[in-house]
Design a protein around this motif. Sequence first.
Motif, mmCIF file in Angstrom:
data_model
loop_
_atom_site.group_PDB
_atom_site.id
_atom_site.type_symbol
_atom_site.label_atom_id
_atom_site.label_comp_id
_atom_site.label_asym_id
_atom_site.label_seq_id
_atom_site.Cartn_x
_atom_site.Cartn_y
_atom_site.Cartn_z
ATOM 1 N N SER A 267 0.406 -1.265 0.090
ATOM 2 C CA SER A 267 -0.295 -0.080 -0.415
ATOM 3 C C SER A 267 1.061 1.738 0.319
ATOM 4 C CB SER A 267 -0.657 0.073 1.585
ATOM 5 O OG SER A 267 -0.094 0.084 2.196
ATOM 6 N N PRO A 268 0.223 2.618 -0.640
ATOM 7 C CA PRO A 268 0.994 3.425 -0.600
ATOM 8 C C PRO A 268 1.364 4.054 0.457
ATOM 9 C CG PRO A 268 -0.791 3.898 -1.081
ATOM 10 C CD PRO A 268 -0.932 2.374 -1.501
ATOM 11 N N VAL A 269 0.575 3.601 1.941
ATOM 12 C CA VAL A 269 1.073 4.235 3.067
ATOM 13 C C VAL A 269 1.565 3.403 3.531
ATOM 14 C CG1 VAL A 269 -0.240 4.560 5.200
ATOM 15 C CG2 VAL A 269 -1.946 4.461 3.925
ATOM 16 N N ARG A 270 2.140 2.490 3.479
ATOM 17 C CA ARG A 270 3.355 1.085 3.776
ATOM 18 C C ARG A 270 4.615 2.078 3.499
ATOM 19 N NH1 ARG A 270 2.937 -3.799 6.924
ATOM 20 N NH2 ARG A 270 0.743 -4.049 7.023
ATOM 21 N N TRP A 271 4.258 1.989 2.717
ATOM 22 C CA TRP A 271 5.774 3.012 1.182
ATOM 23 C C TRP A 271 5.955 4.251 1.937
ATOM 24 C CZ3 TRP A 271 5.879 7.020 -2.209
ATOM 25 C CH2 TRP A 271 7.567 7.125 -2.271
ATOM 26 N N LEU A 272 5.402 4.881 2.110
ATOM 27 C CA LEU A 272 5.604 6.419 3.023
ATOM 28 C C LEU A 272 6.091 5.770 4.303
ATOM 29 C CD1 LEU A 272 2.470 8.938 1.088
ATOM 30 C CD2 LEU A 272 5.087 8.823 1.167
ATOM 31 N N TYR A 273 5.728 5.354 5.239
ATOM 32 C CA TYR A 273 5.711 4.312 6.166
ATOM 33 C C TYR A 273 7.528 4.448 6.332
ATOM 34 C CZ TYR A 273 5.975 2.946 10.737
ATOM 35 O OH TYR A 273 6.912 2.617 12.548
ATOM 36 N N GLY A 274 7.558 3.488 5.572
ATOM 37 C CA GLY A 274 9.017 2.862 4.784
ATOM 38 C C GLY A 274 10.190 4.011 4.995
ATOM 39 N N LEU A 275 10.091 4.952 4.078
ATOM 40 C CA LEU A 275 10.553 6.507 3.992
ATOM 41 C C LEU A 275 10.825 7.417 5.067
ATOM 42 C CD1 LEU A 275 8.526 7.612 0.590
ATOM 43 C CD2 LEU A 275 10.899 6.532 1.011
ATOM 44 N N VAL A 276 10.481 7.293 6.303
ATOM 45 C CA VAL A 276 10.399 8.929 7.282
ATOM 46 C C VAL A 276 12.080 7.820 8.321
ATOM 47 C CG1 VAL A 276 9.120 9.343 9.413
ATOM 48 C CG2 VAL A 276 8.254 9.166 7.651
ATOM 49 N N GLY A 277 12.156 6.444 8.469
ATOM 50 C CA GLY A 277 13.060 6.072 9.023
ATOM 51 C C GLY A 277 12.563 6.020 10.854
ATOM 52 N N VAL A 278 11.573 5.585 10.446
ATOM 53 C CA VAL A 278 10.821 5.067 12.347
ATOM 54 C C VAL A 278 11.061 3.641 12.392
ATOM 55 C CG1 VAL A 278 9.651 6.831 12.927
ATOM 56 C CG2 VAL A 278 9.059 5.585 11.265
ATOM 57 N N PRO A 279 10.606 2.875 13.540
ATOM 58 C CA PRO A 279 10.975 1.907 13.190
ATOM 59 C C PRO A 279 9.879 0.960 12.627
ATOM 60 C CG PRO A 279 11.284 2.273 15.652
ATOM 61 C CD PRO A 279 10.666 3.762 14.926
#
Length: 295
Positions: A267-279
Amino acid sequence: MIQIQAALFWAYATGATFAVSAGRQLQWWERSVYGEGVRTRSRAANPYLALTLLYAAVLLVPTGLFMLWRNPSWATMQVARDHDGVWAGFVLFYAGGIVVAALLGFLAAQLLVLVGAGYWAYLQSVGGHFLLFGTLIHGWDGNGYRRTLTTSARAYREWPRDSVVNNVLHFLTSGTFLALLVLGSAVLGTLFLTEIGWLVEGWQLPGADEERKVPRPVAVAIAATGVYGLPFTGALGASLLVRLAGWALGLTAFAVLAGVALLARRSPVRWLYGLVGVPGRHWKADLEVTAGRSA
């Protein structure tokens, strides 16, 4: 500083957001506690948990009680006309409930972060903010936005007699809105500075910044959009679907769309989450393995 019907949702979401923002620090803290032993350093002494509860007790509770005292009609979404319509015990439960909700949100997100389910911890924040915005936009009767943008029960009843623009202008020029601006500068300013500060602090831990895929300002913007913009858009979309198709069909359609957007592996939300660098995984375990190899 927000209506009591939505206050607990906001408190829970705030606690969860704080925990996700400090996700790497929490993993580091848990690792150090485990290494030293709980008798040496109690888990209850977690500074991020303590600061979260301090924020709820010092800012969220007093500002909410102030708005309830100043304008009980607005603070109760036009349910109570004046102070006589507010049960004294309810005020007590409200004040305690804000702190408890923030505690539960933090602990739930922290637990998920510590077991390597950082994305699900983030969804705690999304869910809480969705309920917050859903209450303010739609409410229990479809008139949430009217109840939010009027300062009294009389103004709420007279809403259909004037245009939406004029009703909004009346609210924006009211003393209630002025009070919200003054209180919001402290409440929201502290909220955003804390969340950004903890994100930056987490990126400075050894090896943490390697997982951030975008520059820091872009990562902060993505995080803010995911925590606040996404739930607001979802609440607005859910309200529109309910108005068009009714509660049952509207919420069912929204649940399907939300599931695809949030839960699908790509999903696009998961992809964006992975860009931020949070656990996004059990970072603490990786640190222990790395330490063991270097020894």
